[in-house]
Enzyme design. Structure first.
Site, PDB file in Angstrom:
ATOM      1  N   TYR A  35       0.829  -1.203   0.000  1.00 36.96           N
ATOM      2  CA  TYR A  35       0.000   0.000   0.000  1.00 36.96           C
ATOM      3  C   TYR A  35       0.863   1.252   0.000  1.00 36.96           C
ATOM      4  CZ  TYR A  35       0.969   1.094   4.930  1.00 36.96           C
ATOM      5  OH  TYR A  35       1.584   1.452   6.105  1.00 36.96           O
ATOM      6  N   LYS A 148       6.440  -1.895   1.835  1.00 36.06           N
ATOM      7  CA  LYS A 148       5.292  -1.291   2.518  1.00 36.06           C
ATOM      8  C   LYS A 148       4.138  -2.274   2.428  1.00 36.06           C
ATOM      9  CE  LYS A 148       3.391   3.350   3.235  1.00 36.06           C
ATOM     10  NZ  LYS A 148       3.549   3.314   4.676  1.00 36.06           N
ATOM     11  N   GLU A 180      13.177   2.735  13.408  1.00 32.80           N
ATOM     12  CA  GLU A 180      12.270   3.789  12.935  1.00 32.80           C
ATOM     13  C   GLU A 180      11.081   3.852  13.875  1.00 32.80           C
ATOM     14  OE1 GLU A 180      10.391   2.912   9.136  1.00 32.80           O
ATOM     15  OE2 GLU A 180      10.517   0.771   9.525  1.00 32.80           O
ATOM     16  N   LEU A 204      11.446   1.241   6.560  1.00 37.24           N
ATOM     17  CA  LEU A 204      10.788   1.748   5.358  1.00 37.24           C
ATOM     18  C   LEU A 204      11.567   2.975   4.882  1.00 37.24           C
ATOM     19  CD1 LEU A 204       8.216   1.301   3.585  1.00 37.24           C
ATOM     20  CD2 LEU A 204       7.325   3.328   4.727  1.00 37.24           C
TER      21      LEU A 204
HETATM   22  N1  DCS Z   1       8.091   4.010   8.525  1.00 42.95           N
HETATM   23  C1  DCS Z   1       6.909   3.368   8.613  1.00 42.95           C
HETATM   24  C2  DCS Z   1       6.859   2.050   9.306  1.00 42.95           C
HETATM   25  C3  DCS Z   1       5.760   3.945   8.052  1.00 42.95           C
HETATM   26  O1  DCS Z   1       4.586   3.299   8.124  1.00 42.95           O
HETATM   27  C4  DCS Z   1       5.845   5.218   7.417  1.00 42.95           C
HETATM   28  C5  DCS Z   1       4.656   5.899   6.805  1.00 42.95           C
HETATM   29  C6  DCS Z   1       7.100   5.847   7.358  1.00 42.95           C
HETATM   30  C7  DCS Z   1       8.196   5.204   7.919  1.00 42.95           C
HETATM   31  C8  DCS Z   1       7.285   7.170   6.672  1.00 42.95           C
HETATM   32  O2  DCS Z   1       7.170   7.033   5.278  1.00 42.95           O
HETATM   33  P1  DCS Z   1       6.705   8.237   4.366  1.00 42.95           P
HETATM   34  O3  DCS Z   1       7.648   9.375   4.672  1.00 42.95           O
HETATM   35  O4  DCS Z   1       6.912   7.735   2.970  1.00 42.95           O
HETATM   36  O5  DCS Z   1       5.312   8.552   4.689  1.00 42.95           O
HETATM   37  N2  DCS Z   1       3.400   5.332   7.001  1.00 42.95           N
HETATM   38  C9  DCS Z   1       2.224   5.813   6.324  1.00 42.95           C
HETATM   39  C10 DCS Z   1       1.003   5.200   6.889  1.00 42.95           C
HETATM   40  O6  DCS Z   1       0.828   4.036   7.058  1.00 42.95           O
HETATM   41  N3  DCS Z   1       0.136   6.165   7.177  1.00 42.95           N
HETATM   42  O7  DCS Z   1       0.636   7.402   6.935  1.00 42.95           O
HETATM   43  C11 DCS Z   1       1.979   7.281   6.434  1.00 42.95           C
END
Ligand code: DCS
Length: 287
Positions: A35, A148, A180, A204
């Site tokens: 996703y 993701k 993270e 990620l």
């Molecule tokens: N790490 C994880 C585990 C995440 O789920 C996300 C974003 C990030 C880092 C940051 O990635 P981006 O900078 O590309 O957003 N997760 C998305 C989510 O599940 N909801 O909002 C953002």
């Protein structure tokens, strides 16, 4: 096995023909899909190509064939925003799964399922101004967190723990090394050097993370993509997390301990402003 015609959903009773996704759906039964969450500022997508590139990387990593090209997908998402007449700040959720088929672990020979929808979503302005609290949690996830994937159980358990402790985010660590956040990337600043975990398989590769590294370098800040410990985290001059919906979010307290004086640091504020500019955000949160 044949299914009865009526299926109960959270929206009430419907026939299975009316269900977009029957319950024998790979995303639902196995988390077998990937996703993206993409930001829209005043009707315009932010970091759209970066998100689509990552979607294709995620899909390839789980051997899921995306049934369209990147350019076709980008055009369709833009069309979706136009059709919905999106003018506000919003976010798009998109997922693609290995399809619908009788439950069997190995890949079925069926087409992928896909959906994307847009919902209004305001920037978290007061939090961006004041900063948030975080807690620490064990990173119990698998080794391929650069994908993701829809499998988010460890992430939601960590986020729920944070919420129950009155915190915004759970910062994950493996044997004391920060990886993270449960839904964000983590940065610290110590003695004017910016540190974040390298873009390895176990985190990620955040789209906001990449932009922040570019902005920080441009601003002359020394950038080190090096993992740091929870001890270094707690002793940092500044801490922030990044994500599509949280942008650059100052962290002012972790596990009840204040970071520096407990207010967002100057470098963090500088990067927040630079981020607004880069994203084409018209109304600043930091007047
Ligand atoms: N790490 C994880 C585990 C995440 O789920 C996300 C974003 C990030 C880092 C940051 O990635 P981006 O900078 O590309 O957003 N997760 C998305 C989510 O599940 N909801 O909002 C953002």
């Amino acid at each position: 096995m044949s299914l009865y015609d009526y299926v109960l959903t959270q929206d009430g009773m419907i026939t299975k023909e009316a269900l977009l996704y029957p319950f024998e759906e790979r995303g639902l039964q196995f988390g077998d899909g990937v996703y993206e969450v993409i930001r829209i500022y005043q009707g315009t997508f932010d970091l759209l190509e970066e998100h689509i590139d990552r979607l294709f990387r995620s899909a390839e990593a789980i051997r899921l064939e995306v049934p369209f090209t990147k350019n076709e997908l980008i055009a369709s998402l833009q069309e979706l925003a136009v059709r919905n007449d999106v003018q506000t700040d919003a976010k798009l959720y998109l997922q693609i799964t290995r399809g619908s088929a009788p439950r069997e672990h190995s890949f079925p020979d069926v087409p992928a399922n896909f959906y994307a929808y847009i919902e209004q979503s305001k920037r978290p302005v007061p939090l961006l101004q004041q900063g948030v609290r975080a807690v620490l949690a064990d990173d119990i996830r698998w080794n391929l967190c650069f994908i993701k994937s829809l499998n988010l159980l460890p992430n939601i358990l960590a986020k729920q723990t944070a919420k129950e402790k009155g915190a915004f985010e759970a910062i994950l660590h493996k044997q004391g090394m920060v990886t993270e956040g449960s839904s964000s990337n983590v940065f610290i600043i110590k003695d004017q050097v910016l540190y974040t975990h390298p873009a390895a398989d176990n985190i990620l590769h955040g789209c906001v993370r990449s932009r922040v590294l570019t902005l920080a370098s441009k601003a002359g800040l020394q950038v080190e993509e090096t993992a740091f410990t929870t001890d270094q985290l707690l002793k940092a001059d500044e801490v922030f997390i990044t994500s599509t919906t949280s942008e650059i979010m100052p962290v002012i307290e972790i596990e009840g301990k204040l970071i520096s004086s407990g207010t967002p640091g100057d470098n963090t504020r500088f990067l927040q402003r630079a981020y607004e500019k880069e994203s084409g955000i018209k109304v600043t949160a930091f007047a």
